[in-house]
Write a protein that holds these residues in place. Structure first.
Motif, PDB file in Angstrom:
ATOM      1  N   ASP A 114       0.927  -1.242   0.443  1.00 39.09           N
ATOM      2  CA  ASP A 114      -0.267  -0.393  -0.227  1.00 39.09           C
ATOM      3  C   ASP A 114       0.644   1.404   0.215  1.00 39.09           C
ATOM      4  O   ASP A 114       1.769   1.343   0.947  1.00 39.09           O
ATOM      5  CB  ASP A 114      -1.059   0.197   1.310  1.00 39.09           C
ATOM      6  N   ARG A 115       0.805   2.046  -0.682  1.00 39.55           N
ATOM      7  CA  ARG A 115       1.515   2.911  -0.745  1.00 39.55           C
ATOM      8  C   ARG A 115       1.004   4.283  -2.241  1.00 39.55           C
ATOM      9  O   ARG A 115      -0.101   3.792  -2.699  1.00 39.55           O
ATOM     10  CB  ARG A 115       3.035   2.753  -2.078  1.00 39.55           C
ATOM     11  N   ASN A 116       1.730   5.490  -2.447  1.00 43.90           N
ATOM     12  CA  ASN A 116       0.849   6.436  -3.066  1.00 43.90           C
ATOM     13  C   ASN A 116       1.732   6.174  -4.049  1.00 43.90           C
ATOM     14  O   ASN A 116       2.156   6.298  -5.009  1.00 43.90           O
ATOM     15  CB  ASN A 116       1.779   7.795  -2.386  1.00 43.90           C
ATOM     16  N   ARG A 117       0.244   5.533  -4.935  1.00 46.31           N
ATOM     17  CA  ARG A 117      -0.045   5.414  -6.684  1.00 46.31           C
ATOM     18  C   ARG A 117      -1.453   6.721  -7.190  1.00 46.31           C
ATOM     19  O   ARG A 117      -1.957   6.773  -6.139  1.00 46.31           O
ATOM     20  CB  ARG A 117      -0.649   3.639  -6.867  1.00 46.31           C
ATOM     21  N   SER A 118      -0.980   6.612  -7.670  1.00 45.87           N
ATOM     22  CA  SER A 118      -2.175   7.693  -9.238  1.00 45.87           C
ATOM     23  C   SER A 118      -2.928   6.723  -9.426  1.00 45.87           C
ATOM     24  O   SER A 118      -3.848   7.336 -10.070  1.00 45.87           O
ATOM     25  CB  SER A 118      -1.389   8.945  -9.581  1.00 45.87           C
ATOM     26  N   ASN A 119      -2.936   5.132 -10.199  1.00 45.55           N
ATOM     27  CA  ASN A 119      -3.184   4.674 -11.233  1.00 45.55           C
ATOM     28  C   ASN A 119      -2.697   3.064 -11.048  1.00 45.55           C
ATOM     29  O   ASN A 119      -1.847   2.494 -10.575  1.00 45.55           O
ATOM     30  CB  ASN A 119      -2.710   5.171 -12.635  1.00 45.55           C
ATOM     31  N   THR A 120      -3.788   1.885 -10.400  1.00 45.85           N
ATOM     32  CA  THR A 120      -4.261   1.064 -10.532  1.00 45.85           C
ATOM     33  C   THR A 120      -4.640  -0.035 -11.966  1.00 45.85           C
ATOM     34  O   THR A 120      -5.988   1.166 -12.293  1.00 45.85           O
ATOM     35  CB  THR A 120      -4.180   0.484  -9.297  1.00 45.85           C
ATOM     36  N   TYR A 121      -4.525  -1.105 -12.108  1.00 44.75           N
ATOM     37  CA  TYR A 121      -5.231  -1.778 -12.856  1.00 44.75           C
ATOM     38  C   TYR A 121      -6.340  -2.658 -12.164  1.00 44.75           C
ATOM     39  O   TYR A 121      -5.444  -3.600 -12.204  1.00 44.75           O
ATOM     40  CB  TYR A 121      -4.180  -2.310 -14.644  1.00 44.75           C
ATOM     41  N   GLY A 128     -12.221 -16.887 -14.444  1.00 49.93           N
ATOM     42  CA  GLY A 128     -12.350 -16.170 -12.852  1.00 49.93           C
ATOM     43  C   GLY A 128     -11.987 -14.915 -11.857  1.00 49.93           C
ATOM     44  O   GLY A 128     -12.765 -13.935 -11.025  1.00 49.93           O
ATOM     45  N   ARG A 129     -10.167 -15.052 -11.683  1.00 48.70           N
ATOM     46  CA  ARG A 129      -9.975 -14.405 -10.961  1.00 48.70           C
ATOM     47  C   ARG A 129      -9.643 -13.062 -11.435  1.00 48.70           C
ATOM     48  O   ARG A 129      -9.734 -13.035 -12.687  1.00 48.70           O
ATOM     49  CB  ARG A 129      -8.243 -14.693 -10.515  1.00 48.70           C
ATOM     50  N   SER A 130      -9.739 -12.752 -10.110  1.00 52.75           N
ATOM     51  CA  SER A 130      -9.700 -10.733 -10.785  1.00 52.75           C
ATOM     52  C   SER A 130      -8.490  -9.972  -9.787  1.00 52.75           C
ATOM     53  O   SER A 130      -8.305 -10.841  -8.238  1.00 52.75           O
ATOM     54  CB  SER A 130     -10.883  -9.895 -10.147  1.00 52.75           C
ATOM     55  N   LEU A 131      -7.283  -9.079  -9.695  1.00 54.67           N
ATOM     56  CA  LEU A 131      -6.504  -8.892  -9.373  1.00 54.67           C
ATOM     57  C   LEU A 131      -6.542  -7.242  -9.772  1.00 54.67           C
ATOM     58  O   LEU A 131      -6.620  -6.818 -10.168  1.00 54.67           O
ATOM     59  CB  LEU A 131      -5.421  -9.410  -9.516  1.00 54.67           C
ATOM     60  N   ASN A 132      -6.067  -6.718  -8.431  1.00 51.78           N
ATOM     61  CA  ASN A 132      -5.265  -5.426  -8.577  1.00 51.78           C
ATOM     62  C   ASN A 132      -3.816  -4.539  -8.615  1.00 51.78           C
ATOM     63  O   ASN A 132      -3.059  -5.086  -7.556  1.00 51.78           O
ATOM     64  CB  ASN A 132      -6.272  -4.165  -7.471  1.00 51.78           C
ATOM     65  N   VAL A 133      -3.257  -4.085  -9.944  1.00 50.58           N
ATOM     66  CA  VAL A 133      -1.810  -5.179 -10.152  1.00 50.58           C
ATOM     67  C   VAL A 133      -1.749  -3.132 -10.314  1.00 50.58           C
ATOM     68  O   VAL A 133      -2.259  -2.167 -11.428  1.00 50.58           O
ATOM     69  CB  VAL A 133      -1.666  -4.925 -11.202  1.00 50.58           C
ATOM     70  N   GLY A 134      -0.716  -1.946 -10.019  1.00 53.58           N
ATOM     71  CA  GLY A 134      -0.328  -1.217  -9.742  1.00 53.58           C
ATOM     72  C   GLY A 134       0.846  -1.403 -10.978  1.00 53.58           C
ATOM     73  O   GLY A 134       0.902  -2.053 -11.796  1.00 53.58           O
ATOM     74  N   ARG A 135       0.682  -0.007 -11.460  1.00 48.98           N
ATOM     75  CA  ARG A 135       1.347   0.458 -12.794  1.00 48.98           C
ATOM     76  C   ARG A 135       3.262  -0.248 -12.927  1.00 48.98           C
ATOM     77  O   ARG A 135       3.047  -1.245 -13.210  1.00 48.98           O
ATOM     78  CB  ARG A 135       1.393   2.166 -13.094  1.00 48.98           C
ATOM     79  N   ASN A 136       3.638   0.079 -11.565  1.00 44.93           N
ATOM     80  CA  ASN A 136       4.744  -0.988 -11.842  1.00 44.93           C
ATOM     81  C   ASN A 136       5.244  -1.848 -11.820  1.00 44.93           C
ATOM     82  O   ASN A 136       6.148  -2.350 -12.108  1.00 44.93           O
ATOM     83  CB  ASN A 136       5.341   0.110 -10.872  1.00 44.93           C
ATOM     84  N   CYS A 137       4.320  -2.587 -10.882  1.00 49.75           N
ATOM     85  CA  CYS A 137       3.712  -3.853 -11.353  1.00 49.75           C
ATOM     86  C   CYS A 137       3.518  -4.797 -12.067  1.00 49.75           C
ATOM     87  O   CYS A 137       3.802  -6.141 -12.108  1.00 49.75           O
ATOM     88  CB  CYS A 137       2.750  -4.741  -9.732  1.00 49.75           C
TER      89      CYS A 137
END
Length: 172
Positions: A114-121, A128-137
Motif C-alpha cells: 500500500d503506497r502512494n499510487r496515482s493509477n492501478t489496473y 474468473g480470478r481478479s486482481l488490482n495491479v499497480g502500474r509499476n508491477c
C-alpha cells in the motif's frame, strides 16, 4: 472480454471518428493487442429548435467495439485513478469492474504494498480470478519480455479515454 457501445453522432463527424479509431487500431497493433472496430449505421435527420427556428441536422449511428486487451489469460477491465477525493473507476462499456476492487485504493494485489499510487489496473483472468495491479508491477506480474505490459495498459487507458469522450465530443 468483448465491449461494444452505440452512439448517435452528427453525420459530419463520422470521418473524424473513423480517423481516430484507425489511429487507435494502429497503436493497438504496435503493442500487440486487438484494436477497436467501427461500424457505421444509418443516418437520420433530427430537427432542433435554435432561437425559435427549426434547424435540421443529420445524425449517424456508429458502434465502437473490440476486445479488452488480453495478455496470458488476463484481461484489463478497469483503470482506477486514485485521487485525494476518492477513486475514479474507468471501465469500457458493458465491462464491469469486480466490486471488490472499487474501494481497494493504493493496494497492489501482486506486491501486497500500500503506497502512494496515482493509477492501478484491475485485471480478470479467464478462470474468473481478479486482481488490482499497480502500474509499476505490471511487467513483473505478467512476466513478459516479448510485449511491454505497461504499453498495453497505456493503450487500454487511451481506449477508455477515447470511448468515454465520444458522447461529449462527438454526440449531442
Amino acid at each position: 472480454m468483448e465491449f461494444a457501445q452505440t452512439f448517435s453522432i452528427p453525420a459530419e463527424r463520422v470521418s473524424g471518428l473513423r480517423d481516430r479509431v484507425t489511429e487507435s487500431h494502429k497503436r493497438a497493433v504496435k503493442v500487440g493487442v486487438e484494436g477497436m472496430g467501427l461500424v457505421v449505421g444509418q443516418t437520420e435527420t433530427r430537427t432542433h429548435i435554435i432561437n425559435g427556428i427549426e434547424v435540421p441536422r443529420k445524425y449517424t449511428e456508429v458502434t465502437i467495439s473490440g476486445l479488452t486487451p488480453k495478455f496470458e489469460g488476463w484481461h484489463f477491465v478497469a483503470s482506477l485513478d486514485i485521487a485525494d477525493g476518492g477513486t475514479i473507476v474507468r471501465s469500457l462499456p458493458g465491462v464491469e469492474c469486480p466490486p471488490q476492487h472499487l474501494e481497494s485504493g493504493n493496494v497492489c494485489d501482486y506486491c501486497k504494498t500500500d503506497r502512494n499510487r496515482s493509477n492501478t489496473y484491475v485485471v480478470v483472468h479467464d478462470d474468473g480470478r481478479s486482481l488490482n495491479v499497480g502500474r509499476n508491477c505490471l511487467k513483473d506480474f505478467m512476466g513478459s519480455d516479448r510485449l511491454n505490459p505497461e504499453s498495453i495498459a497505456n493503450h487500454f487507458s487511451q481506449v477508455l479515454n477515447f470511448v468515454g469522450s465520444i458522447e461529449s465530443e462527438w454526440g449531442d
